[in-house]
Design a protein around this motif. Structure first.
Motif, mmCIF file in Angstrom:
data_model
loop_
_atom_site.group_PDB
_atom_site.id
_atom_site.type_symbol
_atom_site.label_atom_id
_atom_site.label_comp_id
_atom_site.label_asym_id
_atom_site.label_seq_id
_atom_site.Cartn_x
_atom_site.Cartn_y
_atom_site.Cartn_z
ATOM 1 N N ASP A 57 0.815 -1.220 0.000
ATOM 2 C CA ASP A 57 0.000 0.000 0.000
ATOM 3 C C ASP A 57 0.847 1.267 0.000
ATOM 4 O OD1 ASP A 57 0.981 -0.055 2.597
ATOM 5 O OD2 ASP A 57 -0.961 0.352 3.545
ATOM 6 N N LYS A 58 2.172 1.104 0.094
ATOM 7 C CA LYS A 58 3.106 2.237 0.127
ATOM 8 C C LYS A 58 2.844 3.147 1.328
ATOM 9 C CE LYS A 58 4.573 0.975 -3.987
ATOM 10 N NZ LYS A 58 5.867 0.274 -4.149
ATOM 11 N N SER A 59 2.188 2.613 2.331
ATOM 12 C CA SER A 59 1.750 3.445 3.451
ATOM 13 C C SER A 59 1.832 2.686 4.762
ATOM 14 C CB SER A 59 0.319 3.937 3.160
ATOM 15 O OG SER A 59 -0.119 4.855 4.128
ATOM 16 N N ASP A 62 2.839 -1.206 4.834
ATOM 17 C CA ASP A 62 4.237 -1.371 4.456
ATOM 18 C C ASP A 62 5.168 -0.954 5.587
ATOM 19 O OD1 ASP A 62 3.640 -2.430 2.028
ATOM 20 O OD2 ASP A 62 4.264 -0.716 0.835
ATOM 21 N N LEU A 242 -2.987 6.689 -3.556
ATOM 22 C CA LEU A 242 -2.361 6.598 -4.869
ATOM 23 C C LEU A 242 -3.228 7.277 -5.926
ATOM 24 C CD1 LEU A 242 -1.118 2.887 -4.692
ATOM 25 C CD2 LEU A 242 0.186 4.982 -4.243
ATOM 26 N N SER A 260 4.163 6.526 5.311
ATOM 27 C CA SER A 260 5.475 6.126 4.796
ATOM 28 C C SER A 260 5.989 7.210 3.848
ATOM 29 C CB SER A 260 5.380 4.796 4.054
ATOM 30 O OG SER A 260 5.079 3.737 4.926
ATOM 31 N N GLN A 262 6.384 8.625 0.673
ATOM 32 C CA GLN A 262 5.762 8.479 -0.640
ATOM 33 C C GLN A 262 6.296 9.501 -1.645
ATOM 34 O OE1 GLN A 262 1.591 8.818 0.634
ATOM 35 N NE2 GLN A 262 1.427 6.591 0.712
ATOM 36 N N LEU A 265 7.088 8.583 -5.377
ATOM 37 C CA LEU A 265 6.063 8.089 -6.300
ATOM 38 C C LEU A 265 5.869 9.048 -7.467
ATOM 39 C CD1 LEU A 265 3.403 6.761 -3.749
ATOM 40 C CD2 LEU A 265 5.056 5.442 -5.086
#
Length: 346
Positions: A57-59, A62, A242, A260, A262, A265
């Motif tokens: 989830d990149k968040s 993670d 996202l 996190s 990000q 991205l």
């Protein structure tokens, strides 16, 4: 006699081959409502049930995973994982299955939606130690609660948003109307108004059954904010964020990440990310438990405890400028010292 010795040697060789063939089970990683196990030679075991979106989830999830990996590397643990499609309906069963195995030093539940499930399973398995992130379970001697002062980190990014704003309007995309998400917005609005008292801060909510994992809805909500003049948008929506970033990139405005780092991205479009060091908290709780110091108490991480912060503006340092970065650092120190008190609600 030689024949007897030869037969005996063959039998020993076969026994050796069979013994060598019994190797430890290798990792079995499965997503979407299934369990995976990371197996090494260790008796120290931890289990985790992730929140919506799971790993990748990149968040939030993670960050939890990074904490487990750190504990694996530095403390020698093994861990088992469960990535539910719907934590609301699956959490109790997943936690129960882990508890029934009776092999885990600690079982971690990720997210406030699991509060009721943790409470019920903790009652059923009083000897099993649990930890829940982002919620408080009171009165249970086998449950540790880990919370964060999200409002403090959100104050910092709100202040930065106001410094970078050109239209007098900034936006916020929240997953739902929970008390937790309200803390993010409260801090963001207070920080923005600390720098620019008359700034307009517009919040929108994703809602629905997949609030933390609905990129399409998040993108549409962000586009609405941009149409209303927002030129900086901060999200607190897990994997849905996202979608926020997609809209931010397409309209060439600024976004702010969460939980996190990000920033990478969409380099240059994401000003910074409000860092919530769940990884550090997870590692600390595992270490404390293994050292025999588990405590059923609420542990709160804020700026002072190095549990909240921002990134180092890797891709936007020149855009933000040295003067604004210095102002932001002073605000951070003022929160840390207590000179600035950030309210969790407004």
């Amino acid at each position: 006699m030689k024949r007897i010795l030869t037969i005996f040697s063959v039998i020993l060789a076969l026994m050796f081959i069979v013994a060598c063939g019994n190797k430890p089970a290798t990792a079995d990683q499965v997503k979407d409502g299934k369990t995976s196990t990371d197996s090494t030679n260790s008796n120290k075991s931890v289990a985790v049930v992730y929140s919506t979106g799971g790993k990748g989830d990149k968040s939030f999830n993670d960050s939890t995973f990074r904490g487990l990996e750190k504990a694996k590397k530095e403390l020698g643990i093994t861990y088992s994982e469960y990535e539910p499609k719907d934590p609301n309906s699956e959490a109790k069963d997943a936690l129960t299955r882990f508890a029934e195995e009776g092999q885990y030093d600690l079982i971690i539940a990720v997210g406030y939606t699991m509060q009721d499930a943790v409470t019920a399973v903790a009652d059923a398995f009083p000897e099993q130690k649990f930890a829940i992130i982002d919620s408080v379970v009171n009165g249970k001697p086998n449950v540790a609660s880990i919370t964060f002062k999200e409002e403090e980190g959100s104050f910092l990014v709100g202040a930065l948003a106001a410094m970078m704003d050109k239209t007098g309007t900034i936006g916020f995309v929240g997953a739902d109307n929970s008390d937790l998400i309200a803390k993010f917005f409260a801090g963001y609005a207070q920080g923005a108004r600390y720098v620019k008292p008359d700034i307009k801060v517009i919040p929108v909510t994703i809602g629905g059954t997949s609030a933390f994992n609905d990129q399409a809805s998040a993108k549409a909500k962000t586009e609405t904010l941009i149409q209303q003049g927002a030129d900086v948008v901060y999200h607190a929506a897990g994997a849905s964020g996202l979608g926020v970033f997609q809209a931010v990139k397409e309209k060439n405005i600024y976004g702010i990440g969460v939980d996190s780092n990000q920033d990478g991205l969409y380099p240059g479009n994401i000003l910074t990310s409000m860092m919530k060091y769940v990884d550090n908290a997870v590692f600390d709780e595992i270490k404390t438990t293994l050292n025999g110091k588990f405590a059923a108490k609420v542990q709160t991480y804020g700026i002072k405890e190095d549990g909240i912060g921002t990134t180092n503006f890797e891709f936007t340092k020149d855009k933000i400028g040295e003067e604004n970065i210095k102002k932001l650092e002073q605000i951070k120190q003022d929160i840390k010292s207590g000179k600035i008190v950030v309210k969790p609600k407004i």
